[in-house]
Design a protein around this motif. Structure first.
Motif, PDB file in Angstrom:
ATOM      1  N   ARG A  18       0.826  -1.214   0.000  1.00  0.00           N
ATOM      2  CA  ARG A  18       0.000   0.000   0.000  1.00  0.00           C
ATOM      3  C   ARG A  18       0.860   1.264   0.000  1.00  0.00           C
ATOM      4  NH1 ARG A  18      -4.837   2.592  -1.066  1.00  0.00           N
ATOM      5  NH2 ARG A  18      -4.972   4.429   0.260  1.00  0.00           N
ATOM      6  N   GLU A  22       1.198   4.153  -2.922  1.00  0.00           N
ATOM      7  CA  GLU A  22       0.839   5.541  -2.611  1.00  0.00           C
ATOM      8  C   GLU A  22       1.997   6.509  -2.836  1.00  0.00           C
ATOM      9  OE1 GLU A  22      -2.250   7.067  -1.078  1.00  0.00           O
ATOM     10  OE2 GLU A  22      -2.785   5.463  -2.468  1.00  0.00           O
ATOM     11  N   GLY A 122      -6.779  -7.346   3.580  1.00  0.00           N
ATOM     12  CA  GLY A 122      -7.629  -6.596   2.647  1.00  0.00           C
ATOM     13  C   GLY A 122      -7.706  -5.115   2.975  1.00  0.00           C
ATOM     14  N   PRO A 123      -8.103  -4.746   4.193  1.00  0.00           N
ATOM     15  CA  PRO A 123      -8.128  -3.329   4.555  1.00  0.00           C
ATOM     16  C   PRO A 123      -6.772  -2.639   4.428  1.00  0.00           C
ATOM     17  CG  PRO A 123      -9.410  -4.604   6.107  1.00  0.00           C
ATOM     18  CD  PRO A 123      -8.710  -5.594   5.231  1.00  0.00           C
ATOM     19  N   GLN A 126      -6.113  -1.580   0.912  1.00  0.00           N
ATOM     20  CA  GLN A 126      -7.013  -0.512   0.473  1.00  0.00           C
ATOM     21  C   GLN A 126      -6.845   0.777   1.271  1.00  0.00           C
ATOM     22  OE1 GLN A 126     -10.720  -2.527   1.056  1.00  0.00           O
ATOM     23  NE2 GLN A 126     -10.248  -4.096  -0.468  1.00  0.00           N
ATOM     24  N   ASN A 128      -7.569   1.032   4.482  1.00  0.00           N
ATOM     25  CA  ASN A 128      -8.757   1.099   5.331  1.00  0.00           C
ATOM     26  C   ASN A 128      -8.544   0.529   6.734  1.00  0.00           C
ATOM     27  OD1 ASN A 128     -10.418   2.362   3.461  1.00  0.00           O
ATOM     28  ND2 ASN A 128     -11.062   0.428   2.546  1.00  0.00           N
ATOM     29  N   LYS A 152      -8.134   4.506   7.439  1.00  0.00           N
ATOM     30  CA  LYS A 152      -9.322   5.327   7.195  1.00  0.00           C
ATOM     31  C   LYS A 152      -9.773   6.031   8.478  1.00  0.00           C
ATOM     32  CE  LYS A 152     -12.820   1.724   7.991  1.00  0.00           C
ATOM     33  NZ  LYS A 152     -14.003   1.030   7.416  1.00  0.00           N
TER      34      LYS A 152
END
Length: 289
Positions: A18, A22, A122-123, A126, A128, A152
């Motif tokens: 991630r 980014e 998964g989070p 993303q 999250n 998030k």
């Protein structure tokens, strides 16, 4: 933006993926370097070299023993150039150990943010995750550009130890709920109720939850690829037991949870997802039946 990350288990690798996606210029270190294969990152020769080359280092390790080793080993983080650097520790730690890490890091002139996260692979991919943070506000403010790319939602709890306590309490609920679902499903099957139907009914009733929705397919297919392993939840339940003892607070379900996950680990499922506790509970029901 430059940062370092130490620990490329399931969650750590997802966090690294991630951050790189980014636009973070990321350097990583892991004891088993092959775990970095396929990542768009640089690889450091040691934790000490890593912190010497960046301003922020994120840790995601299995337990407090691993954190202590990474910090204080001969080539550990605190042997590098670490004055005014920030260490963001997303490990779920023991409540005693994490307080000592604040002091150990401070003694080397660096800043320690105790920052366990809620959420799995998964989070993390993303952005999250939900992060719980204890530490100095100024360090937290400086770390925000990195934290915001992973999370998030962030809860700043301030006082050292509080974020870890709350994470352990959360994982106690998570682990307890999974044991309850596993036992309920095994009980339904023993009563002759179709598993798919039982899950559907539980999903409309008392079992309705994000946990059931996330683990439904694994439970149906009895396939449990690890996002959060049996051995990891068992470690956290043991930490919860120590926390409850420190607070002189009896917690009725801790013992039952520990027994259930010990059964799963002893049945050969330690490396599988914690939802595999259903498989060991079902097997126990079949043997006892």
């Amino acid at each position: 933006m430059k940062a370092g990350l130490i620990g490329l288990g399931h969650l750590g690798r997802a966090m690294a993926t991630r951050l790189a996606a980014e636009g973070v210029d990321l350097t990583v270190w892991n004891r088993t370097l092959t775990k970095a294969e396929g990542l768009k990152v640089q690889i450091s020769s040691s934790p000490a070299a890593l912190i010497s080359s960046v301003e922020v280092v994120i840790l995601n390790l299995f337990d407090s023993a691993a954190v202590r080793d990474v910090l204080t080993a001969d080539d550990g983080v605190l042997k590098g150039v670490c004055a005014d650097k920030i260490i963001i520790d997303t490990t779920t730690n023991h409540p005693d150990a994490v307080r000592s890490f604040h002091e150990t890091v401070k003694s080397r002139g660096a800043w320690y943010l105790e920052a366990p996260v809620i959420g799995s692979v998964g989070p993390a991919l993303q952005g999250n995750l939900i992060m719980l943070v204890s530490g100095v506000q100024a360090a937290f403010d400086r770390a925000q550009p990195f934290i915001s790319r992973l999370c998030k939602e962030v809860h700043f709890l301030g006082e050292p130890g509080r974020a870890t306590q709350m994470k352990l309490i959360n994982n106690f609920v998570l682990g307890t709920f999974m044991v309850a679902l596993g036992e309920a499903l095994a009980l339904a099957e023993s009563a002759g109720i179709d598993k798919k139907m039982a899950l559907e009914i539980l999903g409309h009733g008392g079992g309705n939850s994000a946990v059931l929705q996330a683990k439904r397919e694994s439970l149906l297919n009895e396939s449990f690829p690890a996002h959060f392993s049996v051995k990891a939840i068992l470690k956290d339940i043991r930490y919860v037991e120590d926390l409850a003892d420190q607070l002189h607070r009896p917690v009725t379900l801790v013992g039952a949870d520990k027994d259930a996950y010990n059964l799963a680990a002893g049945s050969g499922f330690a490396e599988e997802d914690f939802s595999a506790v259903y498989k060991s509970l079902k097997g126990r029901a079949d043997r006892d039946g």
